[in-house]
Design an enzyme around this catalytic site. Structure first.
Site, short mmCIF file in Angstrom:
data_model
loop_
_atom_site.label_atom_id
_atom_site.label_comp_id
_atom_site.label_asym_id
_atom_site.label_seq_id
_atom_site.Cartn_x
_atom_site.Cartn_y
_atom_site.Cartn_z
N THR A 1 0.82 -1.21 0.00
CA THR A 1 0.00 0.00 0.00
C THR A 1 0.85 1.26 0.00
O THR A 1 1.96 1.26 0.55
CB THR A 1 -0.91 -0.01 1.25
OG1 THR A 1 -1.48 1.29 1.42
CG2 THR A 1 -0.15 -0.34 2.52
N ASP A 2 0.29 2.34 -0.55
CA ASP A 2 0.99 3.63 -0.51
C ASP A 2 1.12 4.17 0.92
O ASP A 2 1.93 5.06 1.19
CB ASP A 2 0.30 4.66 -1.40
CG ASP A 2 -1.14 4.97 -1.00
OD1 ASP A 2 -1.66 4.35 -0.06
OD2 ASP A 2 -1.75 5.86 -1.64
N GLU A 3 0.31 3.60 1.85
CA GLU A 3 0.35 4.13 3.23
C GLU A 3 1.69 3.89 3.90
O GLU A 3 1.99 4.54 4.90
CB GLU A 3 -0.78 3.51 4.07
CG GLU A 3 -2.13 3.94 3.60
CD GLU A 3 -3.24 3.77 4.63
OE1 GLU A 3 -2.95 3.58 5.82
OE2 GLU A 3 -4.41 3.83 4.23
N LYS B 1 2.20 -3.14 7.48
CA LYS B 1 2.42 -3.38 6.04
C LYS B 1 3.87 -3.05 5.66
O LYS B 1 4.48 -3.75 4.85
CB LYS B 1 1.45 -2.55 5.19
CG LYS B 1 -0.01 -2.97 5.29
CD LYS B 1 -0.29 -4.35 4.74
CE LYS B 1 -0.18 -4.42 3.24
NZ LYS B 1 -0.55 -5.79 2.73
P1 NAD Z 1 -9.92 -6.98 2.96
O1 NAD Z 1 -9.85 -6.62 4.40
O2 NAD Z 1 -11.16 -6.71 2.19
O3 NAD Z 1 -9.57 -8.53 2.76
C1 NAD Z 1 -8.55 -9.17 3.47
C2 NAD Z 1 -8.72 -10.66 3.29
O4 NAD Z 1 -7.63 -11.32 3.99
C3 NAD Z 1 -10.01 -11.22 3.90
O5 NAD Z 1 -10.60 -12.14 3.02
C4 NAD Z 1 -9.54 -11.91 5.17
O6 NAD Z 1 -10.39 -13.00 5.56
C5 NAD Z 1 -8.17 -12.37 4.76
N1 NAD Z 1 -7.27 -12.59 5.92
C6 NAD Z 1 -7.06 -11.75 6.97
N2 NAD Z 1 -6.18 -12.29 7.82
C7 NAD Z 1 -5.81 -13.48 7.31
C8 NAD Z 1 -4.91 -14.50 7.72
N3 NAD Z 1 -4.23 -14.39 8.86
N4 NAD Z 1 -4.77 -15.59 6.94
C9 NAD Z 1 -5.47 -15.73 5.79
N5 NAD Z 1 -6.34 -14.79 5.35
C10 NAD Z 1 -6.50 -13.68 6.09
O7 NAD Z 1 -8.67 -6.24 2.30
P2 NAD Z 1 -8.51 -5.62 0.84
O8 NAD Z 1 -8.99 -4.22 0.84
O9 NAD Z 1 -9.04 -6.58 -0.16
O10 NAD Z 1 -6.91 -5.57 0.74
C11 NAD Z 1 -6.18 -6.67 0.22
C12 NAD Z 1 -4.70 -6.33 0.27
O11 NAD Z 1 -4.45 -5.15 -0.50
C13 NAD Z 1 -4.18 -6.04 1.67
O12 NAD Z 1 -2.89 -6.59 1.78
C14 NAD Z 1 -4.12 -4.51 1.74
O13 NAD Z 1 -3.12 -4.09 2.62
C15 NAD Z 1 -3.77 -4.19 0.30
N6 NAD Z 1 -4.22 -2.87 -0.19
C16 NAD Z 1 -5.51 -2.46 -0.01
C17 NAD Z 1 -5.93 -1.23 -0.54
C18 NAD Z 1 -7.34 -0.75 -0.38
O14 NAD Z 1 -7.63 0.38 -0.75
N7 NAD Z 1 -8.28 -1.56 0.10
C19 NAD Z 1 -5.00 -0.43 -1.23
C20 NAD Z 1 -3.68 -0.88 -1.38
C21 NAD Z 1 -3.31 -2.11 -0.87
O1 DAU Z 2 -4.09 4.03 0.60
C1 DAU Z 2 -4.37 2.66 0.58
C2 DAU Z 2 -5.13 2.28 1.82
O2 DAU Z 2 -6.44 2.80 1.66
C3 DAU Z 2 -5.17 0.78 2.06
O3 DAU Z 2 -3.87 0.32 2.31
C4 DAU Z 2 -6.08 0.44 3.24
O4 DAU Z 2 -6.20 -0.97 3.37
C5 DAU Z 2 -7.45 1.03 2.99
O5 DAU Z 2 -8.27 0.80 4.12
C6 DAU Z 2 -7.34 2.53 2.71
O6 DAU Z 2 -6.97 3.26 3.90
P1 DAU Z 2 -7.67 4.65 4.30
O7 DAU Z 2 -7.52 4.86 5.75
O8 DAU Z 2 -7.22 5.74 3.38
O9 DAU Z 2 -9.18 4.28 3.88
P2 DAU Z 2 -10.59 4.56 4.61
O10 DAU Z 2 -11.65 4.16 3.64
O11 DAU Z 2 -10.64 4.02 5.98
O12 DAU Z 2 -10.60 6.14 4.74
C7 DAU Z 2 -10.46 6.98 3.59
C8 DAU Z 2 -10.47 8.41 4.08
O13 DAU Z 2 -11.78 8.74 4.56
C9 DAU Z 2 -9.52 8.70 5.23
O14 DAU Z 2 -8.98 10.01 5.10
C10 DAU Z 2 -10.42 8.63 6.46
C11 DAU Z 2 -11.75 9.13 5.94
N1 DAU Z 2 -12.95 8.57 6.59
C12 DAU Z 2 -13.07 7.22 6.64
C13 DAU Z 2 -14.17 6.63 7.24
C14 DAU Z 2 -14.29 5.12 7.33
C15 DAU Z 2 -13.95 9.40 7.07
O15 DAU Z 2 -13.84 10.63 6.98
N2 DAU Z 2 -15.06 8.82 7.65
C16 DAU Z 2 -15.20 7.47 7.76
O16 DAU Z 2 -16.23 7.00 8.32
#
Ligand code: NAD
Ligand code: DAU
Length: 337
Positions: free
Chosen positions: A126-128, A155
């Site tokens: 992730t970019d985070e 991460k």
């Molecule tokens: P998500 O939370 O929707 O899904 C995570 C999945 O991992 C779930 O199916 C969960 O059951 C499984 N899991 C959790 N712990 C586990 C374990 N110990 N063993 C096996 N499975 C396990 O997450 P997502 O949003 O689909 O993200 C997937 C990946 O992409 C993550 O690594 C996250 O850091 C990365 N990522 C997410 C975003 C985003 O915006 N959502 C952006 C960049 C990178």
């Molecule tokens: O940048 C990539 C990341 O993006 C991934 O690595 C993470 O898994 C994913 O959860 C996401 O992280 P963020 O913290 O950016 O996403 P989130 O949807 O939780 O929040 C997006 C923005 O919105 C953040 O600035 C917080 C704000 N927010 C979020 C929630 C849930 C609100 O203002 N209100 C809310 O209720």
């Protein structure tokens, strides 16, 4: 034929990935190892669950015995690691499981992958991990890692472990670092699905702080195409940033969603800020664009409408999630997991 261990494939991005791969190619056999935490949902995969090139296994990536067994049984030659605890707010409430899954779990996968001599280990990151930007600038692959939340530090720990396995043991690791994803099947704790669902219920939309934090949004399909390319063509030992250059302030997104749904801005409620809230993320994805010829195809203005439409059309999916009985529903429909 490749035998690929995909972890976390029942979550948002992983299930979109497996659906895409199994519908578009037949040269991958996928073993999906997923613990089915609150975020994992097998309903996301019903379209492909009987595909001959697919096997689901419920289990934890930090279970070394199980991972070993799967490598042996399925002759695994590569890993794509999506599995993670993924939500920043949850990591603030309790961080231990984040380090267990994201750091230890990834290390177990790296160890077993090393033992079996895999061809490729793609770490989905992730970019985070780069921390927070001010008003200007972009994250490049050379930006120092400087995470701020327990989630992002876990991460970053996983990324550093993966790179250390490359440097020390020559493990064939490639890392992608992507910005904020949106699209179908996203668990409704994340900003976009949460706001859509609250608005549909005429509930308040909680905007953290001043609502001016910026995220760089990418449609999940564009992210998954980047993962597929980085897996197949990405250089070993390298990091590739993935983003679609679609920066938005949170409040702009919330108002856009309200507009699409024809709801009033009076539903917006400014609430206490997230502790340690990163101000701005923005990605420079020129490396993957230049080296692997990837480019994003979806524009935010259109794909956000598609996303809202998906949530409108799949009310029963998210209602079961909100009630917390989606696993029971799945088992009633399709049999015991
Ligand atoms: P998500 O939370 O929707 O899904 C995570 C999945 O991992 C779930 O199916 C969960 O059951 C499984 N899991 C959790 N712990 C586990 C374990 N110990 N063993 C096996 N499975 C396990 O997450 P997502 O949003 O689909 O993200 C997937 C990946 O992409 C993550 O690594 C996250 O850091 C990365 N990522 C997410 C975003 C985003 O915006 N959502 C952006 C960049 C990178
Ligand atoms: O940048 C990539 C990341 O993006 C991934 O690595 C993470 O898994 C994913 O959860 C996401 O992280 P963020 O913290 O950016 O996403 P989130 O949807 O939780 O929040 C997006 C923005 O919105 C953040 O600035 C917080 C704000 N927010 C979020 C929630 C849930 C609100 O203002 N209100 C809310 O209720």
């Amino acid at each position: 034929m490749r035998n690929i261990l995909v972890t976390g494939g029942a979550g948002f991005i992983g299930s979109n990935f497996i659906n895409h791969i199994l519908k578009s190619r037949d040269d991958w056999f996928i073993v999906n190892l997923d613990k089915l935490t609150y975020a994992g949902n097998l309903e996301n995969l019903t379209e492909i669950e009987n595909n001959k090139n697919y096997q689901f296994v419920r289990g934890d990536i930090s279970n070394r015995e199980l991972v070993n067994y799967l490598f042996e049984k399925y002759n695994i030659d590569s890993v794509i690691n999506f599995a993670a605890e993924s939500h920043v707010d949850r990591s603030i409430l309790g961080s231990e499981i984040f380090y267990r899954t994201n750091v230890i779990g990834t290390t177990v996968l790296l160890d077993v992958a090393k033992k079996f001599g895999v061809e490729k280990f793609l770490q989905v990151s992730t970019d985070e991990v780069y921390g927070s930007l001010g008003a200007t600038g972009l994250f490049t692959e050379n930006t120092p890692v400087s995470p701020n939340s327990p989630y992002s530090s876990s991460k970053a720990g996983a990324d550093l472990a993966a790179l250390s396995y490359y440097h020390t043991f020559g493990a064939p690791v490639t890392i992608t670092r992507c910005s904020n994803n949106y699209g179908p099947l996203q668990f409704p704790e994340k900003l976009i699905p949460l706001m859509i669902i609250n608005a549909l219920h005429n509930k308040k939309l909680p905007v953290y702080g001043d609502g001016l934090n910026v995220r760089d949004w990418i449609y999940v399909i564009d992210h998954n195409r980047a993962i597929e390319l980085a897996f197949e063509k990405g250089k070993i030992g390298e990091v590739y940033n993935v983003g679609a250059s679609q920066e938005m302030k949170n409040i702009e997104i919330v108002k856009l969603i309200l507009g699409i749904l024809g709801k009033s801005d009076s539903l917006i409620e400014y609430v206490k800020d997230r502790p340690g809230h990163d101000r701005r993320y923005a990605i420079d994805s020129s490396k993957i664009q230049n080296e692997l010829s990837w480019k994003p195809e979806f524009k935010f203005e259109q794909a956000i409408v598609k996303t809202v439409e998906w949530y409108l059309a799949n009310k029963s999916w998210w209602e079961r999630i909100i009630r917390g009985d989606y696993l029971k529903y799945y088992e009633n429909q399709y049999g015991k997991v």
